[in-house]
Each structure stands twice: as structure tokens, then as C-alpha cells.
Write a protein that holds these residues in place. Sequence first.
Motif, PDB file in Angstrom:
ATOM      1  N   PRO A 234       0.811  -1.228   0.000  1.00  0.00           N
ATOM      2  CA  PRO A 234       0.000   0.000   0.000  1.00  0.00           C
ATOM      3  C   PRO A 234       0.841   1.274   0.000  1.00  0.00           C
ATOM      4  CG  PRO A 234      -0.872  -1.588   1.560  1.00  0.00           C
ATOM      5  CD  PRO A 234       0.453  -2.124   1.104  1.00  0.00           C
ATOM      6  N   ILE A 235       1.940   1.281   0.762  1.00  0.00           N
ATOM      7  CA  ILE A 235       2.759   2.490   0.837  1.00  0.00           C
ATOM      8  C   ILE A 235       3.253   2.888  -0.549  1.00  0.00           C
ATOM      9  CG2 ILE A 235       4.958   3.432   1.647  1.00  0.00           C
ATOM     10  CD1 ILE A 235       2.955   3.449   3.801  1.00  0.00           C
ATOM     11  N   GLU A 236       3.720   1.920  -1.315  1.00  0.00           N
ATOM     12  CA  GLU A 236       4.254   2.217  -2.642  1.00  0.00           C
ATOM     13  C   GLU A 236       3.156   2.709  -3.577  1.00  0.00           C
ATOM     14  OE1 GLU A 236       6.264  -1.254  -4.007  1.00  0.00           O
ATOM     15  OE2 GLU A 236       7.841  -1.156  -2.484  1.00  0.00           O
ATOM     16  N   VAL A 237       1.979   2.088  -3.516  1.00  0.00           N
ATOM     17  CA  VAL A 237       0.859   2.512  -4.364  1.00  0.00           C
ATOM     18  C   VAL A 237       0.447   3.935  -4.017  1.00  0.00           C
ATOM     19  CG1 VAL A 237      -1.549   2.068  -4.982  1.00  0.00           C
ATOM     20  CG2 VAL A 237       0.023   0.159  -4.662  1.00  0.00           C
ATOM     21  N   ILE A 238       0.367   4.223  -2.717  1.00  0.00           N
ATOM     22  CA  ILE A 238      -0.091   5.541  -2.269  1.00  0.00           C
ATOM     23  C   ILE A 238       0.899   6.633  -2.650  1.00  0.00           C
ATOM     24  CG2 ILE A 238      -0.520   6.936  -0.201  1.00  0.00           C
ATOM     25  CD1 ILE A 238      -1.663   4.283   1.020  1.00  0.00           C
ATOM     26  N   ILE A 239       2.185   6.398  -2.372  1.00  0.00           N
ATOM     27  CA  ILE A 239       3.184   7.413  -2.698  1.00  0.00           C
ATOM     28  C   ILE A 239       3.238   7.633  -4.204  1.00  0.00           C
ATOM     29  CG2 ILE A 239       5.637   7.995  -2.642  1.00  0.00           C
ATOM     30  CD1 ILE A 239       4.239   8.337   0.020  1.00  0.00           C
ATOM     31  N   PHE A 240       3.154   6.547  -4.977  1.00  0.00           N
ATOM     32  CA  PHE A 240       3.146   6.694  -6.434  1.00  0.00           C
ATOM     33  C   PHE A 240       1.947   7.525  -6.884  1.00  0.00           C
ATOM     34  CE2 PHE A 240       1.573   5.290 -10.588  1.00  0.00           C
ATOM     35  CZ  PHE A 240       2.673   5.585 -11.386  1.00  0.00           C
ATOM     36  N   ALA A 241       0.792   7.256  -6.293  1.00  0.00           N
ATOM     37  CA  ALA A 241      -0.414   7.994  -6.665  1.00  0.00           C
ATOM     38  C   ALA A 241      -0.275   9.480  -6.350  1.00  0.00           C
ATOM     39  CB  ALA A 241      -1.626   7.416  -5.936  1.00  0.00           C
ATOM     40  N   GLN A 242       0.289   9.797  -5.171  1.00  0.00           N
ATOM     41  CA  GLN A 242       0.429  11.202  -4.791  1.00  0.00           C
ATOM     42  C   GLN A 242       1.455  11.921  -5.670  1.00  0.00           C
ATOM     43  OE1 GLN A 242      -1.904  11.754  -3.067  1.00  0.00           O
ATOM     44  NE2 GLN A 242      -2.290  10.020  -1.741  1.00  0.00           N
ATOM     45  N   VAL A 243       2.571  11.242  -5.976  1.00  0.00           N
ATOM     46  CA  VAL A 243       3.574  11.838  -6.851  1.00  0.00           C
ATOM     47  C   VAL A 243       3.009  12.018  -8.259  1.00  0.00           C
ATOM     48  CG1 VAL A 243       5.833  11.490  -7.940  1.00  0.00           C
ATOM     49  CG2 VAL A 243       5.539  11.011  -5.505  1.00  0.00           C
ATOM     50  N   ALA A 244       2.222  11.037  -8.725  1.00  0.00           N
ATOM     51  CA  ALA A 244       1.585  11.157 -10.043  1.00  0.00           C
ATOM     52  C   ALA A 244       0.658  12.362 -10.081  1.00  0.00           C
ATOM     53  CB  ALA A 244       0.798   9.884 -10.367  1.00  0.00           C
ATOM     54  N   ASN A 245      -0.066  12.600  -8.996  1.00  0.00           N
ATOM     55  CA  ASN A 245      -0.912  13.794  -8.913  1.00  0.00           C
ATOM     56  C   ASN A 245      -0.083  15.058  -9.012  1.00  0.00           C
ATOM     57  OD1 ASN A 245      -3.462  12.792  -8.813  1.00  0.00           O
ATOM     58  ND2 ASN A 245      -3.642  12.795  -6.599  1.00  0.00           N
ATOM     59  N   GLY A 246       1.064  15.066  -8.309  1.00  0.00           N
ATOM     60  CA  GLY A 246       1.932  16.232  -8.350  1.00  0.00           C
ATOM     61  C   GLY A 246       2.476  16.509  -9.739  1.00  0.00           C
ATOM     62  N   VAL A 247       2.696  15.441 -10.505  1.00  0.00           N
ATOM     63  CA  VAL A 247       3.204  15.595 -11.870  1.00  0.00           C
ATOM     64  C   VAL A 247       2.088  16.043 -12.820  1.00  0.00           C
ATOM     65  CG1 VAL A 247       4.207  14.357 -13.830  1.00  0.00           C
ATOM     66  CG2 VAL A 247       5.062  13.927 -11.515  1.00  0.00           C
ATOM     67  N   LEU A 248       0.870  15.547 -12.609  1.00  0.00           N
ATOM     68  CA  LEU A 248      -0.261  15.890 -13.482  1.00  0.00           C
ATOM     69  C   LEU A 248      -0.805  17.292 -13.205  1.00  0.00           C
ATOM     70  CD1 LEU A 248      -2.255  12.531 -13.399  1.00  0.00           C
ATOM     71  CD2 LEU A 248      -1.168  13.538 -15.401  1.00  0.00           C
ATOM     72  N   LEU A 249      -0.601  17.782 -11.987  1.00  0.00           N
ATOM     73  CA  LEU A 249      -1.187  19.056 -11.593  1.00  0.00           C
ATOM     74  C   LEU A 249      -0.861  20.209 -12.540  1.00  0.00           C
ATOM     75  CD1 LEU A 249      -2.702  20.898  -9.616  1.00  0.00           C
ATOM     76  CD2 LEU A 249      -0.580  21.077  -8.292  1.00  0.00           C
ATOM     77  N   PRO A 250       0.420  20.438 -12.915  1.00  0.00           N
ATOM     78  CA  PRO A 250       0.709  21.587 -13.788  1.00  0.00           C
ATOM     79  C   PRO A 250      -0.074  21.540 -15.098  1.00  0.00           C
ATOM     80  CG  PRO A 250       2.732  20.643 -12.918  1.00  0.00           C
ATOM     81  CD  PRO A 250       1.635  19.696 -12.561  1.00  0.00           C
ATOM     82  N   PHE A 251      -0.217  20.351 -15.665  1.00  0.00           N
ATOM     83  CA  PHE A 251      -0.928  20.174 -16.929  1.00  0.00           C
ATOM     84  C   PHE A 251      -2.377  20.645 -16.819  1.00  0.00           C
ATOM     85  CE2 PHE A 251      -3.623  17.037 -19.288  1.00  0.00           C
ATOM     86  CZ  PHE A 251      -3.376  17.511 -20.566  1.00  0.00           C
ATOM     87  N   ILE A 252      -3.080  20.193 -15.796  1.00  0.00           N
ATOM     88  CA  ILE A 252      -4.488  20.560 -15.619  1.00  0.00           C
ATOM     89  C   ILE A 252      -4.611  22.022 -15.187  1.00  0.00           C
ATOM     90  CG2 ILE A 252      -6.635  20.020 -14.417  1.00  0.00           C
ATOM     91  CD1 ILE A 252      -5.696  17.815 -16.300  1.00  0.00           C
ATOM     92  N   ALA A 253      -3.690  22.476 -14.326  1.00  0.00           N
ATOM     93  CA  ALA A 253      -3.758  23.857 -13.828  1.00  0.00           C
ATOM     94  C   ALA A 253      -3.567  24.868 -14.957  1.00  0.00           C
ATOM     95  CB  ALA A 253      -2.712  24.075 -12.739  1.00  0.00           C
ATOM     96  N   VAL A 254      -2.684  24.573 -15.897  1.00  0.00           N
ATOM     97  CA  VAL A 254      -2.473  25.477 -17.035  1.00  0.00           C
ATOM     98  C   VAL A 254      -3.748  25.613 -17.853  1.00  0.00           C
ATOM     99  CG1 VAL A 254      -1.298  25.680 -19.269  1.00  0.00           C
ATOM    100  CG2 VAL A 254       0.024  25.196 -17.205  1.00  0.00           C
ATOM    101  N   PHE A 255      -4.445  24.501 -18.078  1.00  0.00           N
ATOM    102  CA  PHE A 255      -5.722  24.562 -18.785  1.00  0.00           C
ATOM    103  C   PHE A 255      -6.725  25.421 -18.027  1.00  0.00           C
ATOM    104  CE2 PHE A 255      -4.598  20.624 -21.218  1.00  0.00           C
ATOM    105  CZ  PHE A 255      -4.818  21.165 -22.488  1.00  0.00           C
ATOM    106  N   LEU A 256      -6.750  25.289 -16.694  1.00  0.00           N
ATOM    107  CA  LEU A 256      -7.694  26.066 -15.888  1.00  0.00           C
ATOM    108  C   LEU A 256      -7.425  27.565 -16.020  1.00  0.00           C
ATOM    109  CD1 LEU A 256      -9.936  26.256 -13.734  1.00  0.00           C
ATOM    110  CD2 LEU A 256      -8.143  26.032 -11.999  1.00  0.00           C
ATOM    111  N   VAL A 257      -6.157  27.962 -15.870  1.00  0.00           N
ATOM    112  CA  VAL A 257      -5.815  29.384 -15.990  1.00  0.00           C
ATOM    113  C   VAL A 257      -6.183  29.905 -17.384  1.00  0.00           C
ATOM    114  CG1 VAL A 257      -3.908  31.055 -15.990  1.00  0.00           C
ATOM    115  CG2 VAL A 257      -3.977  29.233 -14.267  1.00  0.00           C
TER     116      VAL A 257
END
Length: 402
Positions: free
Chosen positions: A336-359
Motif C-alpha cells: 500500500p505504501i508504494e501505491v499511495i506514494i506513487f499515486a500522490q507523486v503522479a498527482n503532483g506531476v499531473l497538476l501543472p498540466f491541468i492547472a495550465v488549462f484552468l488558468v
Amino acid sequence: MTKQRRFSMGPAALVAAAFIGPGTVVTASLAGANFGYALMWALVFSVLATMILQEMSARLGVVTQQGLGENIRAAIKQPWLRQLVVLLIFAAVIIGNSVYQGGNISGARMGLVGLLPFDGQYIPIILGGLAAIILWQGSYKVVEKILIGLVLLMSIAFLATFILTKPDWAALLTGLLVPSVPAGSILMIVALIGTTVVPYNLFLHASSCAEKWQSAEQLDDARRDIYISIPLGGLISLAIVATAASAFFGKALTIEGAADLGQALQPLFGDAATTFMALGLFAAGLSSSLTAPLASAYALSGVLGYSNQLKDKKFRAIWMIILTIGVLVASLGLKPIEVIIFAQVANGVLLPFIAVFLVWVCNQPRLGQHRNSWQQNILGIIVCFIATGLGARSIASAFGWL
């Protein structure tokens, strides 16, 4: 008129419920256990960044009466570019949100094992089943009320646990106000940001605001909701970090999950700590099991041009697929730890992409006088820039390039 202006928690509480999942509990617990109070500043940044982006998302939903996905689709005129963006968002939602959902349910399973009197292998199925029953009702008001209740339950549970641990207030304030990056902490910083500033919440918030409010005159209500609900969610995360820091940092104890945190507190504070942790984790697990599939359905329905009504067959099919994948990922026996950390890091990587579209869409003419001001654009660009830098560093760290 007075009655219409009376404050009540709303769509922003859904955002808070979404980012306070078991994945957040585990990530925040690990941050406190491994780095003490040193990374609390990252949560402060996360809450401020969340408020900046969610205000744009809420304004977009209230003014246009459409979600972020619909606005992106309408703003892109070139068919080939629109198809490319749809494909990118589709991939991000299906891959990223499925892993995120799996990570949250895995966190609930890991946290509740040993805290509740039944076999942990059934926890993903129980949470997934409850979420499916609630979402199948097809009522936004019902979903909203349940999630608000879960946020309040988490607040009581985790803040009570925090008070019991008697934190080091001087170290806590230093961690809040003085940014520091201890050796080996960069991935944890990105994970903390990724678990708070969740890109899928931008879709969830815009669509849910369009459901709740029908006029730009109600923007003040939407903003009040943000200014209360989002900091409350951040306070819960801070409480979890501080609890783990008090219980584990600098001590001869090891932590692999939130269950360890509850069990370590039990000798000091008795069954109260275990009960509060179990309640908080169950609420976190159910809330994330509801919001991640719902956000996915809003996002994909918007960019694909489907109806975003909760009873629509295609809308239901999307959240059912995400929910099912999440339950399967949580049931595979992965760490679970590896899945969770991967998921959170993946969110951090995806965030700029979605945020740029929002702005970008918040500067479109269809918003009229409610388009981004230059101050809002600067704040949005700063958030995107910092998120991009942290995401790049997390990739470099993961591959050993730093």
C-alpha cells in the motif's frame, strides 16, 4: 434575503473530502514520522495553492454553468487539438485517478486492519460497495450532505488525536513558517502537495458549483465556502503530520502506515487513540471512494461531450469503471505504501498540466467581467511554475538523476 446569504458548507467541502483520503493520512503520517515538523510548510503552500486554483474552478462553474471539461472543449476550436487534449485528459483521468483511487482504498485497508474486528481483505469491497450505493442514487444533494458529514467526522477524529499527543508548539510553528528541504524529502514534499492540490478536484469543483449555484451573483457564497472548507481540510492534514511527528520522530519506532500510528498511541492514551484513528480512516476511505470516481465522471463527461447528470448511463458507467479499478488495485496485495506514494507523486506531476488549462479557460471571453484579473493570473502562474518544478524534481529523484 438574509436566509439566502446564510453560509452553509457546499462544493468546497467535497474538495476537502476528496483530498483527505487514506492516502493523505498515510502520506502525512510518513512525513511527520520521517521528518518531524519540518515539512509542514509544504502543506501551508498546498492549502494556499488549492484555494487559488479552486476559486478559479468555482468561478468558472458558477459563471458558465458548465464544468472545466466542457469549458476546455468549448475553448479549443481546432478539431485535431481538441482530440489531442481529450486524449491526454482521458489518459490522465483513467490512469492517474484509478491509481489514486486504488491508493486511497489501499490506505483505508492498511489503516483499518487491526483497528476493526473483521478481516482486512473485505475493506476495499465494503468501501467500494458503499460508494456505489450512494452514487447510484443519482442525487447531488445526497452526495454533498454525506461528504460534508464525513469531513466533520474526520475533523473531530484527527483533531482529537492531535490534541491527545501534546505537540511541540515551537517546532510546529517553525515548521509552518520556515521552509526547509531535509535530505531525502523532495519526493515527500511533492507527495504532500499532490495529496492536497489534486488536479481532478478542479473538475469536481467546477461541476458541483454549477449544480449548486445558478448566478454570478452567488460567487461570494462560493468563495466563502472555499475560504472555510479548504483551510479546514488543510488543518486536518496538519494535525496528522503533527500527531506522527510527536509519536514517532526521533524515537526508536518505525511506521509503515496509519495503523501503526494508532497502535503506537494506544499505550499512551488507551483505546481513545485507536477509536479516533479508526473513525477518521473509515471516513477518509469512504469520502475518497466517492469523490475520485465522481471527479473522473465529471472530467470525462465534460471533455467527451456527455451529459454530466448523475443518473445518466454514460456518467454512471465512468464512475463505475474508476471505482471498480480502484477496488481491484487495492485488492491485489500490492504494498500500500508504494501505491499511495506513487499515486500522490503522479498527482503532483499531473497538476501543472491541468492547472495550465484552468488558468487558460479562466481568461476566455465567455466569462466576461469575471475573467481572471492580472493578479489572479500571476498567482495562478506562480502555482503552475512551482508545481512544474516540483514535479520535474520528483521525476529526477525517482530515476536517480539528482
